[in-house]
Write a protein that holds these residues in place. Sequence first.
Motif, mmCIF file in Angstrom:
data_model
loop_
_atom_site.group_PDB
_atom_site.id
_atom_site.type_symbol
_atom_site.label_atom_id
_atom_site.label_comp_id
_atom_site.label_asym_id
_atom_site.label_seq_id
_atom_site.Cartn_x
_atom_site.Cartn_y
_atom_site.Cartn_z
ATOM 1 N N LYS A 285 33.597 53.061 37.467
ATOM 2 C CA LYS A 285 34.159 54.343 37.872
ATOM 3 C C LYS A 285 34.485 54.302 39.368
ATOM 4 N N ARG A 286 35.604 54.912 39.729
ATOM 5 C CA ARG A 286 36.069 54.944 41.133
ATOM 6 C C ARG A 286 36.080 53.521 41.708
ATOM 7 N N PHE A 287 36.706 52.610 40.976
ATOM 8 C CA PHE A 287 36.625 51.185 41.304
ATOM 9 C C PHE A 287 37.208 50.847 42.675
ATOM 10 N N ALA A 288 38.137 51.663 43.180
ATOM 11 C CA ALA A 288 38.767 51.349 44.457
ATOM 12 C C ALA A 288 38.103 52.054 45.632
ATOM 13 N N SER A 289 37.038 52.819 45.394
ATOM 14 C CA SER A 289 36.407 53.591 46.462
ATOM 15 C C SER A 289 35.083 52.966 46.868
ATOM 16 N N ALA A 290 34.545 53.439 47.981
ATOM 17 C CA ALA A 290 33.280 52.902 48.490
ATOM 18 C C ALA A 290 32.088 53.340 47.651
ATOM 19 N N ASP A 291 32.223 54.413 46.859
ATOM 20 C CA ASP A 291 31.096 54.875 46.037
ATOM 21 C C ASP A 291 31.275 54.509 44.563
ATOM 22 N N ARG A 292 31.849 53.342 44.310
ATOM 23 C CA ARG A 292 32.058 52.882 42.932
ATOM 24 C C ARG A 292 30.728 52.770 42.187
ATOM 25 N N GLN A 293 30.791 53.002 40.867
ATOM 26 C CA GLN A 293 29.627 52.871 39.997
ATOM 27 C C GLN A 293 30.077 52.170 38.719
ATOM 28 N N ASP B 216 39.295 55.051 37.341
ATOM 29 C CA ASP B 216 38.349 54.238 36.588
ATOM 30 C C ASP B 216 39.006 53.006 35.997
ATOM 31 N N LEU B 217 38.236 51.940 35.929
ATOM 32 C CA LEU B 217 38.732 50.678 35.377
ATOM 33 C C LEU B 217 37.832 50.228 34.228
ATOM 34 N N THR B 218 38.445 49.813 33.131
ATOM 35 C CA THR B 218 37.712 49.250 31.995
ATOM 36 C C THR B 218 38.152 47.809 31.809
ATOM 37 N N LEU B 219 37.203 46.909 31.920
ATOM 38 C CA LEU B 219 37.461 45.492 31.664
ATOM 39 C C LEU B 219 37.162 45.256 30.184
ATOM 40 N N GLN B 220 38.232 45.277 29.369
ATOM 41 C CA GLN B 220 38.031 45.105 27.939
ATOM 42 C C GLN B 220 37.478 43.722 27.611
ATOM 43 N N ASP B 221 38.054 42.731 28.250
ATOM 44 C CA ASP B 221 37.622 41.369 27.977
ATOM 45 C C ASP B 221 38.209 40.450 29.036
#
Length: 413
Positions: A168-176, A145-150
């Motif tokens: 969530k699952r930023f590097a996969s094909a089923d990212r949300q 998972d990736l969080t873009l704080q700012d």
Amino acid sequence: RRLIGSTDVAIPSLNVKERKAASLNARLVFSGQDATATLQGTSLGGPVAGTIQAKPFAGDKSLSFLVKFRDQRLAELSGLAPSRQSVLLSGGLLDATLEGSIAGKSGIQAQLAATGRDIALKNAGGREITSGLGLDLHTIVNGEDLTLQDAVISRSPDMSARLSGSVKRFASADRQGNLSCAVDAVRINSILDAFANVLPRALQEAEGQGTLAMRGNISLEGGKIGTDGELALTGASLEAPSQKIAVADIEGRLPFSFVFPGQGKGSRSSAVSYSKDNYQRLLMAFRGAAAKGSPLRVGFIRFGALQTGRIEAFMTAAGGTMEINPVNVALYGGNLVGKGFLGYDKGLEFKADLLLNNLSLKQFCAAFQKIEGYMTGRVDGVMSLYQGNNKVRGLNGFVNLWTRTGNGEKMLV
């Protein structure tokens, strides 16, 4: 198990897509159960340095790292990006710090902070889109998972865009995920200056007044990208004297919604057929209909000798489609009323159903010196136009206009 000693490792060329991206030298030091790698080298034309620490002989499969990048030449990323990118980095420098750890099933835990300066963008044809951009970025990676704080992208003190959110699952094909974005009120002229190279000639020469602000949301669902939000225009106007084009006194909110790759609505038929026979029924329906959504008002639009009066449109946007219902345009003593939609389906898709009511031919001809006084009478009409994903390319539909005597004007030529 324990190991004491040191060694040096050199990677003269680390290639991506057969292009050199970095070269590294590492000093490995083993002290009992601990191991430390000290890195020095270059990447993207700038220096890189860091440390990696682990306990490989203590049964601990985790490691920690701290890597600092300085003066990274962003233009070199263009040669490493996928060939079909429509927007590429063409200039600028980036400083970044990546710090974190990798541990077993929990994966990577890291923080990335980056600042960029003098960033320039170009299109696939090599034409500059804009330049002089700055970047301030703070992100957290937690496993998948990736969080873009700012993230703040700026071009001047009065022109900046801010993004934040998580995927969530930023590097996969089923990212949300969802990202919010905002642009505080910025002068129209600042926008014209920033993108002058890629604007149509009429806008390159235009002078603007007023401000534009934006609030929006970007949703990610696998390969599907949706964006929803609204533009707020305050005291806005555009004028290109050499092209004899002007749009004055723009005030209000313009909602938008797009979904990519898109799902078209198609040219759906109205409940009542748009025809001369149904004209009065359609006109009464528009006059009695309740307005929906946010209002946008325009003082007038001028194109050469043609000029409208006041324009008022009410709009809503959701699910990748922007609905306009109704729009009312004052036009040479009469009105143009109607509704429509705008969307995206492998290209822009739109439909407009319009009624022309009581246009004065006397006023219309008076706008053109060569035909002034040539005709009088009142004009009504029905128009239905569509362009989108159908078997007929381009714009299709029909226009039916007719004249009559009324409001003190006889049908005369």
